[in-house]
Design an enzyme around this catalytic site. Structure first.
Site, short mmCIF file in Angstrom:
data_model
loop_
_atom_site.label_atom_id
_atom_site.label_comp_id
_atom_site.label_asym_id
_atom_site.label_seq_id
_atom_site.Cartn_x
_atom_site.Cartn_y
_atom_site.Cartn_z
CB SER A 227 74.90 56.75 2.19
OG SER A 227 75.34 58.01 1.74
NE ARG B 78 98.28 52.00 -5.96
CZ ARG B 78 97.72 51.18 -5.08
NH1 ARG B 78 97.51 49.92 -5.39
NH2 ARG B 78 97.38 51.62 -3.87
CB CYS C 28 77.23 60.82 0.31
SG CYS C 28 76.36 61.09 -1.23
CB CYS D 200 78.63 62.12 -3.73
SG CYS D 200 79.08 60.71 -2.72
CE1 TYR E 223 87.44 55.49 -6.99
CE2 TYR E 223 85.70 56.77 -8.02
CZ TYR E 223 86.29 55.55 -7.73
OH TYR E 223 85.70 54.41 -8.17
CB ILE E 224 89.35 62.68 -3.07
CG1 ILE E 224 88.19 61.79 -2.59
CG2 ILE E 224 89.24 64.08 -2.48
CD1 ILE E 224 88.07 61.64 -1.09
CD GLU F 101 76.07 57.73 -33.39
OE1 GLU F 101 75.39 57.01 -34.11
OE2 GLU F 101 76.22 58.95 -33.60
N GLY G 138 93.61 59.20 0.93
CA GLY G 138 92.84 58.08 1.45
C GLY G 138 92.05 58.43 2.69
CD GLU H 18 85.61 62.79 -7.98
OE1 GLU H 18 85.43 63.11 -6.79
OE2 GLU H 18 84.90 61.96 -8.56
CE1 TYR I 82 70.03 62.65 2.36
CE2 TYR I 82 70.48 60.76 3.75
CZ TYR I 82 70.53 61.37 2.52
OH TYR I 82 71.07 60.71 1.45
CG HIS J 21 73.64 59.81 -36.06
ND1 HIS J 21 75.00 59.61 -35.88
CD2 HIS J 21 73.52 60.71 -37.06
CE1 HIS J 21 75.65 60.35 -36.75
NE2 HIS J 21 74.78 61.03 -37.47
CB ALA K 297 81.40 58.36 -12.67
CE LYS L 119 82.06 64.26 -6.87
NZ LYS L 119 82.63 63.02 -6.43
#
Ligand code: NDP
Length: 453
Positions: free
Chosen positions: A15, A204, A43, A48, A177-178, A441, A262, A181, A99, A436, A341, A51
């Protein structure tokens, strides 16, 4: 034009590397990028993108289950792993091609092979030397696997994307994260899944209430969570199954052990010893705020410097560097309020401070929370709940943290991140009329603080 072969020689077409080389070339620099594996880096190939496709894939059984309450009678769906894996591979190949086109359309020379830095202005690829006024290290990171007995039987997320067979029983090690997920992916696709984390509660660094809520939801979905536990050894049985010995003396027999413990900066064999580039204690390449290493002609960006291991951050760093060096436009990346996220199920979306960080900084916080059942689940019959949290600096009413656990949290928090970047106050949130009926909301209708800390 300098006397070098290139103005900029980029090592790594992930990236950050692709963005920096493309932008630099468009600003008029003569640029080469060397890559020895796939275009698009982690990625696109083993991160990303695949995944997220797997996350989508793993969600369908729940959709089918929930559809019954809406009047749809369906058989329990059957999952075919090779279809998902191979369709994903086809899509990734398409992206690899894109790419390649991005680089060639921008006039960047792609050199296939492993690059080694020979000196401050020379790079070797496959025995050929290229000179460059500047070199950019954008080599990213690579998964680390704990070196315990039987470590050779443990896979990382890299291999999980290409497994021959889909495992029936999986042990996922880690609490970042990994791990979270992939536990959701394996579970959703039908594997008996256990997540083992060495600490008392996973994720953590995230807001504690978010972590607790997520743990509860992830467990409700069927992932077995084992905290304060680690693995000691993995043994391959004659049946091909894996026997895992845990730190508490217990054992598990599973088909797959995936470590998400990690990632390490990818600098082995890069030739840094031939330069003045220094490396931090955690293995990341040391740079100043302009991404310049201790060797003035050599720069580094992305996961290899470890500021924030996120694709959009590497893109921003690549862009800032190209603008600064080749467009006479000094640019700095603002690392504050970067939204992120976690695509566990349900998703976490978060931006700004956690409650714990706010308290540690001595900020008097008004904390607004909401925990509710998403409207969709009133008929679906699913037990999933949604959690939202706003943290407001009581001194100036600014919203300093926003967190959500629930469907589409990543999509919703992206918009909130813009508001926070613009300095929105709680009064701005309150003055915004909601859409709504949506879950989002709720963020503009949280009237009463849950507590002040
Ligand atoms: P993280 O560094 O986030 O998490 C590593 C986890 O492994 C931690 O829970 C850590 O525990 C645990 N761990 C480390 N060493 C060991 C060990 N020897 N034995 C047992 N457990 C261990 O790494 P990830 O691999 O999950 O992800 C790497 C980075 O990639 C993330 O930090 C993130 O920046 C990025 N990423 C972003 C995504 C996204 O934006 N959605 C998705 C995936 C990755 P402890 O907490 O105790 O240190």
């Amino acid at each position: 034009m300098s006397n070098y072969d290139f103005d900029l020689f980029v090592i790594g077409a992930g990236s950050g590397g692709v963005r920096a080389s493309r932008m630099a070339s468009q600003f008029g620099a003569k640029v080469a990028v060397a890559e020895d594996t796939y275009l698009g880096g982690t990625c696109v190939n083993v991160g990303c993108v695949p995944k997220k496709l797997f996350v989508y894939g793993s969600h369908f059984p729940e959709e089918v289950e929930g559809a019954a309450g809406y009047g749809w009678k369906a058989e329990a769906p059957k999952f075919d792993w090779p279809t998902l894996r191979d369709n994903k591979n086809t899509e990734i190949s398409r992206l690899n091609g894109i790419y390649g086109n991005i680089l060639s359309n921008a006039g960047v020379e792609l050199i296939q092979g492993r690059a080694t830095i020979v000196d401050a202005n020379t790079v070797d690829v496959g025995g050929k030397h290229y000179s460059a006024e500047r070199i950019l290290i954008a080599t990213g990171g690579w998964p680390k696997i704990p070196q315990i007995p039987g470590a050779e039987h443990i896979i990382s997320s890299n291999e999980a994307f290409y497994m021959e067979e889909f495992p029936k029983r999986v042990l996922v090690l880690g609490g970042g994260y990994i791990a979270v997920e992939f536990a959701g992916i394996f579970n959703g696709l039908g594997a008996d899944t256990e997540l083992v984390y060495r600490g008392p509660l996973f994720l953590r660094g995230f807001d504690k209430e978010v972590r607790e809520f997520t743990a509860n939801e992830v467990a409700q979905k069927g992932v077995k969570l084992s905290f304060d536990l680690n693995i000691e050894a993995v043994e391959k049985l004659p049946s091909g199954e894996l026997n895992v010995t845990m730190t508490d003396g217990s054992e598990r027999v599973v088909d797959c052990v995936m470590a998400a413990t990690g990632r390490a900066p990818k600098i082995a064999g890069l030739g840094l010893e031939n330069t003045k580039v220094s490396v931090n204690d955690n293995g990341t390449v040391a740079v100043n705020e302009d991404y310049q290493t201790d060797e003035p002609s050599i720069y580094a960006i992305g996961d290899v410097i470890g500021r924030m291991e996120l694709t959009p951050v590497a893109l921003a760093e690549g862009m800032a560097l190209a603008k600064t060096l080749y467009n006479n436009q000094p640019t700095k990346v603002d690392y504050d309020n970067i939204a992120t996220a976690v695509f566990c199920q349900p998703n976490i979306g978060t931006v700004g401070l956690s409650e714990e960080e706010g308290v540690a900084r001595g900020i008097k916080l008004r904390v607004y929370t909401s925990d509710f059942k998403h409207m969709k689940h009133t008929l679906s019959g699913l037990s999933e709940r949604t959690f939202m949290k706003l943290l407001v600096d009581d001194a100036n009413d600014r919203v300093v943290g926003c967190h959500m656990v629930g469907q589409d949290a990543g999509e919703i928090i992206q918009g909130i991140a813009i508001a926070m970047k613009a300095g929105a106050t709680k009064a701005d949130f309150d003055g915004t009329i909601g859409i709504h009926p949506t879950a989002a909301e709720e963020f503009v209708t949280m009237r009463e603080a849950t507590r002040t800390v």
